[in-house]
Write an enzyme that holds these catalytic residues in place. Structure first.
Site, PDB file in Angstrom:
ATOM      1  N   HIS A 310      -5.515   2.018  -2.767  1.00  0.00           N
ATOM      2  CA  HIS A 310      -5.295   3.303  -2.097  1.00  0.00           C
ATOM      3  C   HIS A 310      -4.268   3.096  -0.995  1.00  0.00           C
ATOM      4  O   HIS A 310      -4.230   2.049  -0.360  1.00  0.00           O
ATOM      5  CB  HIS A 310      -6.604   3.817  -1.474  1.00  0.00           C
ATOM      6  N   ASP A 368     -11.535   7.723  -7.927  1.00  0.00           N
ATOM      7  CA  ASP A 368     -11.301   7.961  -9.364  1.00  0.00           C
ATOM      8  C   ASP A 368     -11.987   6.952 -10.257  1.00  0.00           C
ATOM      9  O   ASP A 368     -11.971   7.097 -11.474  1.00  0.00           O
ATOM     10  CB  ASP A 368      -9.790   7.944  -9.628  1.00  0.00           C
TER      11      ASP A 368
HETATM   12  C1  SDX Z   1      -5.884   9.367  -5.225  1.00  0.00           C
HETATM   13  O1  SDX Z   1      -3.361   9.675  -1.007  1.00  0.00           O
HETATM   14  C2  SDX Z   1      -4.623  10.082  -1.249  1.00  0.00           C
HETATM   15  O2  SDX Z   1      -5.411  10.336  -0.396  1.00  0.00           O
HETATM   16  C3  SDX Z   1      -4.941  10.167  -2.729  1.00  0.00           C
HETATM   17  C4  SDX Z   1      -6.381  10.520  -3.075  1.00  0.00           C
HETATM   18  C5  SDX Z   1      -6.758  11.922  -2.602  1.00  0.00           C
HETATM   19  O3  SDX Z   1      -7.938  12.168  -2.454  1.00  0.00           O
HETATM   20  O4  SDX Z   1      -5.832  12.776  -2.519  1.00  0.00           O
HETATM   21  O5  SDX Z   1      -7.256   9.548  -2.496  1.00  0.00           O
HETATM   22  C6  SDX Z   1      -6.594  10.502  -4.587  1.00  0.00           C
HETATM   23  O6  SDX Z   1      -4.752   9.544  -5.635  1.00  0.00           O
HETATM   24  C7  SDX Z   1      -6.546   8.003  -5.280  1.00  0.00           C
HETATM   25  C8  SDX Z   1      -5.601   6.900  -5.857  1.00  0.00           C
HETATM   26  C9  SDX Z   1      -5.665   6.997  -7.365  1.00  0.00           C
HETATM   27  N1  SDX Z   1      -4.628   6.121  -7.986  1.00  0.00           N
HETATM   28  C10 SDX Z   1      -5.022   5.026  -8.666  1.00  0.00           C
HETATM   29  O7  SDX Z   1      -6.169   4.604  -8.747  1.00  0.00           O
HETATM   30  C11 SDX Z   1      -3.870   4.345  -9.398  1.00  0.00           C
HETATM   31  C12 SDX Z   1      -3.964   2.816  -9.191  1.00  0.00           C
HETATM   32  N2  SDX Z   1      -3.659   2.594  -7.803  1.00  0.00           N
HETATM   33  C13 SDX Z   1      -2.312   2.194  -7.449  1.00  0.00           C
HETATM   34  O8  SDX Z   1      -1.315   2.813  -8.236  1.00  0.00           O
HETATM   35  C14 SDX Z   1      -2.056   2.190  -5.940  1.00  0.00           C
HETATM   36  O9  SDX Z   1      -3.096   1.531  -5.380  1.00  0.00           O
HETATM   37  C15 SDX Z   1      -1.858   3.507  -5.220  1.00  0.00           C
HETATM   38  C16 SDX Z   1      -0.780   4.335  -5.834  1.00  0.00           C
HETATM   39  C17 SDX Z   1      -3.123   4.288  -5.182  1.00  0.00           C
HETATM   40  C18 SDX Z   1      -1.445   3.167  -3.787  1.00  0.00           C
HETATM   41  O10 SDX Z   1      -0.226   2.536  -3.873  1.00  0.00           O
HETATM   42  P1  SDX Z   1       0.583   2.075  -2.544  1.00  0.00           P
HETATM   43  O11 SDX Z   1      -0.117   2.437  -1.310  1.00  0.00           O
HETATM   44  O12 SDX Z   1       1.982   2.520  -2.696  1.00  0.00           O
HETATM   45  O13 SDX Z   1       0.434   0.552  -2.600  1.00  0.00           O
HETATM   46  P2  SDX Z   1       1.310  -0.381  -3.498  1.00  0.00           P
HETATM   47  O14 SDX Z   1       1.489   0.254  -4.850  1.00  0.00           O
HETATM   48  O15 SDX Z   1       2.500  -0.792  -2.712  1.00  0.00           O
HETATM   49  O16 SDX Z   1       0.323  -1.609  -3.698  1.00  0.00           O
HETATM   50  C19 SDX Z   1       0.238  -2.614  -2.708  1.00  0.00           C
HETATM   51  C20 SDX Z   1       0.130  -3.899  -3.522  1.00  0.00           C
HETATM   52  C21 SDX Z   1       1.225  -4.040  -4.559  1.00  0.00           C
HETATM   53  O17 SDX Z   1       1.408  -5.434  -4.747  1.00  0.00           O
HETATM   54  P3  SDX Z   1       2.699  -6.099  -3.986  1.00  0.00           P
HETATM   55  O18 SDX Z   1       3.921  -5.342  -4.460  1.00  0.00           O
HETATM   56  O19 SDX Z   1       2.435  -5.939  -2.507  1.00  0.00           O
HETATM   57  O20 SDX Z   1       2.665  -7.544  -4.460  1.00  0.00           O
HETATM   58  O21 SDX Z   1      -1.098  -3.873  -4.274  1.00  0.00           O
HETATM   59  C22 SDX Z   1      -0.814  -3.886  -5.671  1.00  0.00           C
HETATM   60  C23 SDX Z   1       0.638  -3.503  -5.843  1.00  0.00           C
HETATM   61  O22 SDX Z   1       1.171  -4.149  -6.999  1.00  0.00           O
HETATM   62  N3  SDX Z   1      -1.695  -2.871  -6.285  1.00  0.00           N
HETATM   63  C24 SDX Z   1      -2.395  -3.047  -7.405  1.00  0.00           C
HETATM   64  C25 SDX Z   1      -3.124  -1.857  -7.568  1.00  0.00           C
HETATM   65  N4  SDX Z   1      -2.837  -1.012  -6.575  1.00  0.00           N
HETATM   66  C26 SDX Z   1      -1.932  -1.644  -5.779  1.00  0.00           C
HETATM   67  N5  SDX Z   1      -2.469  -4.064  -8.282  1.00  0.00           N
HETATM   68  C27 SDX Z   1      -3.298  -3.900  -9.339  1.00  0.00           C
HETATM   69  N6  SDX Z   1      -4.059  -2.782  -9.580  1.00  0.00           N
HETATM   70  C28 SDX Z   1      -3.979  -1.747  -8.703  1.00  0.00           C
HETATM   71  N7  SDX Z   1      -4.694  -0.656  -8.909  1.00  0.00           N
END
Ligand code: SDX
Length: 434
Positions: A310, A368
């Protein structure tokens, strides 16, 4: 969690310019550095594409402490609201800022209930869609179309009209969502019944058929109501920011909500519940978990654990805990003893929470992760999961839209950019191009 920075101003040296930027403090949470005058004083913009360190507005509606896993609606902890409140009370709280008295609650319930029907011509509007269209595409189109029907509540400068538009949105989203579902399975639309609460009404509009009586299961309607409460609002997430930006131009409120639905659809946002269930089905069994965890950690593999991670929560999403509890309640009410997807989800969570990669990056289950298993057990197809999210989030979008319109300092949102394209060059006639 780091101690809060209590600086009252921020000194910034930009070349020869030395700036003192004002700091604004909130009631809780990080203070902000007001950079409104930065461009005028330095000729430079700030740069923060994902808005990871940028506050886009001041708000009094929802507060998240990502490090502590705290979520407050108008100051009330989500756990207490989910335990003791109901969805329409939550709608009142988000819209008006206070919990309603018994009389205020009864009046609000009455007003919302009296707007649950949609214009009969909307049924013809649905006929234009393919039956196999994704329900979110139907929702983007049909909610946007509501802006073609209600011309008596589009003067957004009139508080009365803003409130009637808000009530209409909250009241009609369950009806529209149920219509999108019925249309996709070729069953007739079911009209709302005003003697039912909003969640029971929604379940009946989705699952009743003209051929027989439908009895709402109180455990399932309570679970549905709680799921709506959990999804109601969440600060300046991507879809809420979309609604605020669309609304900042003075656009029709129904069209702004349609823009929010479009943004929520993405798998990185509200589409994650659908994607999470697909992921759990793809993993299929507990013995496949190590391979998928490896893939999630592999930089070269686009696979991510959907329902994990998140932007704000660097701790367990408090909604995920309540969602997990609701999931178990629904499965036991429905006599589903061993759901293989739940087994995979529980084991995957256990493995991931012990894995250094997820621990270091503070990746925890988000709302989710368990919602899909619950909604599937309740009888919803996967494609409907984000529609339910949009139904619940409509009150958050509307409350944030109203707050933005009512902000005396409100102006149209118009970000700047870092330009890295071609510098000025003269037009070349086609005969001279190589
Ligand atoms: C919702 O914003 C809100 O409040 C949203 C929400 C709401 O109520 O409105 O809470 C609802 O959208 C919840 C989130 C649902 N999405 C997912 O579950 C999709 C999987 N999650 C990821 O795509 C990610 O965690 C996000 C999009 C939710 C957040 O992404 P960020 O903040 O941009 O963080 P990032 O992608 O930069 O990740 C940080 C690191 C990265 O690694 P590095 O580049 O630093 O090496 O963590 C890794 C990412 O690769 N990472 C994951 C991961 N999520 C982040 N690696 C594996 N699996 C994951 N799920």
């Amino acid at each position: 969690m780091e101690a809060k920075n209590t600086a009252k101003s921020a000194a910034l040296a930009v070349g020869d310019a030395k700036l003192e930027l004002p700091v604004k403090e909130g009631t809780i949470g990080p203070s902000v550095i007001d950079i409104g005058k930065l461009y005028g004083q330095t000729g430079m913009f700030t740069y923060d594409p994902g808005f990871t360190s940028t506050a886009s507005c001041e708000s009094k509606i929802t507060y998240i402490d990502g490090d502590e896993g705290v979520l407050l609606y108008r100051g009330y902890p989500i756990e207490q609201i989910a335990e003791h409140g109901d969805f329409l009370e939550t709608c009142y709280l988000l819209l008006y800022g206070e919990l309603p008295t018994a009389a205020q609650k009864a009046d609000f319930d009455f007003r919302v209930t009296r707007h649950t029907m949609v214009h009969e011509q909307m049924t013809r509007f649905f006929q234009g869609f393919r039956r196999d269209a994704h329900p979110m595409s139907v929702m983007v189109g049909s909610v946007g179309a509501l802006s073609a029907f209600y011309h008596d509540s589009t003067d957004i400068s009139d508080p009365q009209q803003r409130m009637i538009a808000s009530i209409r949105m909250i009241a009609k989203m369950p009806t529209m969502a149920a219509m999108a579902y019925k249309y996709s399975i070729g069953q007739p639309f079911v009209y709302p019944k005003n003697d039912l609460d909003i969640s029971s009404n929604f379940l009946r509009m989705c699952f009743a058929v003209p051929a027989e009586e439908y009895k709402v299961n109180p455990v399932l309607s309570r679970a549905m109501d709680r799921i709506f409460i959990l999804h109601a609002d969440h600060e300046q997430n991507a879809s809420t920011s979309t609604v605020r930006l669309a609304g900042s131009s003075g656009a029709n409120p129904f069209a702004c909500i349609a823009a929010g639905i479009a943004c929520l659809w993405g798998p990185a946002h509200g589409g994650a519940n659908e994607a999470a269930l697909k992921m759990l089905s793809e993993i299929g069994s507990v013995d496949k978990i190590p391979e998928y965890v490896r893939r999630a950690k592999d930089k070269n593999d686009p696979f991510r654990l959907m329902g994990f991670g998140h932007r704000v929560y660097k701790n367990y999403d408090p909604r995920a805990k309540i969602m997990q509890k609701t999931c178990h309640e629904v499965l036991s009410e429905l006599g589903i003893k061993d759901d293989p997807l739940l087994d995979v989800a529980m084991e995957l969570e256990k493995v991931a929470l012990k894995d250094d990669y997820f621990v270091e990056k503070k990746l925890y289950p988000n709302i989710d992760f368990y919602s899909g298993i619950t909604l599937k057990a309740m009888g919803f197809p996967t494609a409907m999961f984000t529609v339910l999210f949009a139904l619940a989030r409509t009150v958050g979008w509307i409350a944030q839209w109203k707050e933005m319109i009512e902000d005396p300092g409100q102006k149209i949102g118009r970000p700047r950019q870092l330009y890295t394209g071609a510098t000025r060059r003269d037009y070349l006639p086609i005969s001279r191009r190589r």
